[in-house]
Write a protein that holds these residues in place. Structure first.
Motif, PDB file in Angstrom:
ATOM      1  N   VAL A  86       0.993  -1.442  -0.067  1.00 48.31           N
ATOM      2  CA  VAL A  86      -0.133   0.024  -0.058  1.00 48.31           C
ATOM      3  C   VAL A  86       0.932   1.398   0.021  1.00 48.31           C
ATOM      4  O   VAL A  86       0.330   2.287  -0.399  1.00 48.31           O
ATOM      5  CB  VAL A  86      -1.085  -0.148   1.203  1.00 48.31           C
ATOM      6  N   LYS A  90      -0.242   0.917  -5.502  1.00 50.92           N
ATOM      7  CA  LYS A  90      -1.634   0.560  -4.849  1.00 50.92           C
ATOM      8  C   LYS A  90      -2.378  -0.155  -6.451  1.00 50.92           C
ATOM      9  O   LYS A  90      -3.482   0.287  -6.533  1.00 50.92           O
ATOM     10  CB  LYS A  90      -2.354   1.555  -4.483  1.00 50.92           C
ATOM     11  N   SER A 119      -6.770   3.062  -7.128  1.00 52.17           N
ATOM     12  CA  SER A 119      -5.897   2.604  -6.272  1.00 52.17           C
ATOM     13  C   SER A 119      -6.539   1.531  -5.307  1.00 52.17           C
ATOM     14  O   SER A 119      -7.788   1.645  -4.911  1.00 52.17           O
ATOM     15  CB  SER A 119      -5.481   3.868  -5.280  1.00 52.17           C
ATOM     16  N   THR A 120      -5.584   0.417  -5.039  1.00 52.01           N
ATOM     17  CA  THR A 120      -6.122  -0.679  -4.492  1.00 52.01           C
ATOM     18  C   THR A 120      -5.565  -0.965  -3.075  1.00 52.01           C
ATOM     19  O   THR A 120      -4.345  -0.243  -3.008  1.00 52.01           O
ATOM     20  CB  THR A 120      -6.409  -2.087  -5.067  1.00 52.01           C
ATOM     21  N   THR A 121      -6.312  -1.289  -1.975  1.00 49.87           N
ATOM     22  CA  THR A 121      -5.472  -1.961  -0.712  1.00 49.87           C
ATOM     23  C   THR A 121      -4.736  -2.996  -0.868  1.00 49.87           C
ATOM     24  O   THR A 121      -4.449  -3.871  -2.097  1.00 49.87           O
ATOM     25  CB  THR A 121      -6.348  -2.075   0.334  1.00 49.87           C
ATOM     26  N   ASP A 141     -10.996  -0.716  -2.756  1.00 53.08           N
ATOM     27  CA  ASP A 141     -10.141   0.186  -3.201  1.00 53.08           C
ATOM     28  C   ASP A 141      -9.551   1.133  -2.078  1.00 53.08           C
ATOM     29  O   ASP A 141      -9.970   0.979  -0.921  1.00 53.08           O
ATOM     30  CB  ASP A 141     -11.250   1.395  -3.890  1.00 53.08           C
ATOM     31  N   TYR A 142      -8.520   1.837  -2.285  1.00 50.20           N
ATOM     32  CA  TYR A 142      -7.790   2.606  -1.142  1.00 50.20           C
ATOM     33  C   TYR A 142      -8.516   4.151  -1.411  1.00 50.20           C
ATOM     34  O   TYR A 142      -8.661   4.430  -2.510  1.00 50.20           O
ATOM     35  CB  TYR A 142      -6.503   2.610  -1.508  1.00 50.20           C
ATOM     36  N   ILE A 169     -11.706   3.149   3.726  1.00 56.40           N
ATOM     37  CA  ILE A 169     -10.406   2.794   3.858  1.00 56.40           C
ATOM     38  C   ILE A 169      -9.311   3.892   2.959  1.00 56.40           C
ATOM     39  O   ILE A 169      -8.968   3.903   2.023  1.00 56.40           O
ATOM     40  CB  ILE A 169     -10.019   1.282   3.151  1.00 56.40           C
ATOM     41  N   ASP A 170      -8.966   5.000   4.224  1.00 54.21           N
ATOM     42  CA  ASP A 170      -8.431   6.068   3.778  1.00 54.21           C
ATOM     43  C   ASP A 170      -7.031   6.320   4.460  1.00 54.21           C
ATOM     44  O   ASP A 170      -6.415   7.266   4.475  1.00 54.21           O
ATOM     45  CB  ASP A 170      -9.257   7.072   3.840  1.00 54.21           C
ATOM     46  N   VAL A 172      -2.850   4.177   5.361  1.00 48.55           N
ATOM     47  CA  VAL A 172      -2.129   3.102   5.204  1.00 48.55           C
ATOM     48  C   VAL A 172      -2.342   1.782   6.034  1.00 48.55           C
ATOM     49  O   VAL A 172      -2.512   0.710   5.978  1.00 48.55           O
ATOM     50  CB  VAL A 172      -0.512   3.277   5.328  1.00 48.55           C
ATOM     51  N   ALA A 175      -5.416  -0.025   5.387  1.00 52.46           N
ATOM     52  CA  ALA A 175      -5.497  -0.756   4.126  1.00 52.46           C
ATOM     53  C   ALA A 175      -4.744  -2.114   4.351  1.00 52.46           C
ATOM     54  O   ALA A 175      -4.407  -2.847   3.110  1.00 52.46           O
ATOM     55  CB  ALA A 175      -4.937   0.076   3.040  1.00 52.46           C
ATOM     56  N   GLN A 176      -4.402  -2.541   5.396  1.00 53.99           N
ATOM     57  CA  GLN A 176      -3.366  -3.835   5.546  1.00 53.99           C
ATOM     58  C   GLN A 176      -4.348  -4.828   6.227  1.00 53.99           C
ATOM     59  O   GLN A 176      -3.518  -5.978   6.666  1.00 53.99           O
ATOM     60  CB  GLN A 176      -2.122  -3.416   6.325  1.00 53.99           C
TER      61      GLN A 176
END
Length: 268
Positions: A86, A90, A119-121, A141-142, A169-170, A172, A175-176
């Motif tokens: 991330v 992304k 952008s993806t997680t 998505d991120y 999900i905004d 780092v 997003a994990q």
């Protein structure tokens, strides 16, 4: 991040390895998101051999392998989906492995095909649809609350729909977390780590349509410890989650904070 590798193996990954087996449980090949390996541990030949797969060995779920649907037990071509760290670009991509090549030992025949520009997680998971022998591949998505639902059929991979539901999900840290399906494909869990608080979202999933609904949220309190992993029991009645004493996006963990493994009864 510090981790140890078993140098007797060619794979060195802090978070991930994915493999695919035949109906008898024999391994066909495996990947760490950067390379594809044969069962003897050697690198599988590939197009553009100097360029690795676009995944990351430190992404939470950086690689998922799905067979191209065909007659049961006679699959020969496979999609290798990869996500990046991330902290990187992304991006969600896929490569194609054909096990008919190189005398039946396999070759990567296409590599790093982007699925979209969003952008993806680090979260990606697949689920089998028994009714028509296809698969769903789901990513998040991120930057917002969007799930992307990709359908894998004998004709290829296509975006079927997007669904906006649940937490945004905004960051780092958020997003994990893990994205997991129950074995029967009727439930989906998504981990939203802290900071500030740890949550796991549980949904009903309809494999015939790809719909996600009936959100339930388990609040696991402030981080650290930080929520990370999740897995359903084989019967889907329990959910297991893991919390780590600290992660790289947080200051060093307080020695008094311990990692945890928790079990939740989903029938009550």
């Amino acid at each position: 991040e510090i981790y140890r590798c078993d140098w007797s193996s060619d794979v060195c990954s802090s978070d991930l390895v994915a493999g695919i087996t035949d109906p008898k449980g024999n391994t066909i090949f495996y990947s760490d998101g950067k390379n594809v390996y044969r069962t003897d541990g050697t690198l599988m030949p590939s197009v553009s051999s100097s360029i690795p797969l676009a995944g990351s060995s430190s992404a939470t779920q950086g690689v998922v392998i799905v067979p191209v649907p065909s007659c049961k037990g006679c699959q020969s071509t496979y999609y290798v989906f990869t996500t990046t760290d991330v902290n990187g670009n992304k991006q969600l991509t896929y490569s194609i492995v054909d096990m008919r090549r190189d005398g039946g030992l396999g070759k990567v025949i296409e590599k790093n095909i982007p699925l979209d520009t969003n952008s993806t997680t680090e979260s990606i998971a697949s689920v089998y649809v028994p009714k028509d022998s296809t698969y769903w591949v789901v990513s998040h998505d991120y930057g917002d609350s969007t799930y992307r639902m990709y359908r894998v059929t004998k004709n290829g991979v296509s975006i079927s729909k997007t669904i906006s539901i649940g937490a945004k999900i905004d960051s780092v840290g958020k997003a994990q977390g893990y994205l997991k399906f129950s074995q029967d494909g009727t439930k989906m869990a998504y981990v939203v780590p802290g900071p500030d608080r740890n949550y796991v979202e549980i949904y009903d999933f309809a494999d015939s349509t790809g719909e996600i609904s009936n959100k339930k949220v388990i609040d696991l309190g402030k981080a650290p410890p930080t929520l990370y992993g999740a897995e359903f029991s084989p019967d889907g009645n329990s959910l297991y989650t893991s919390l780590t004493a600290g992660v790289t996006t947080l200051p060093p963990a307080d020695p008094s904070i311990k990692s945890q493994l928790l079990q939740f009864d989903l029938t009550s």
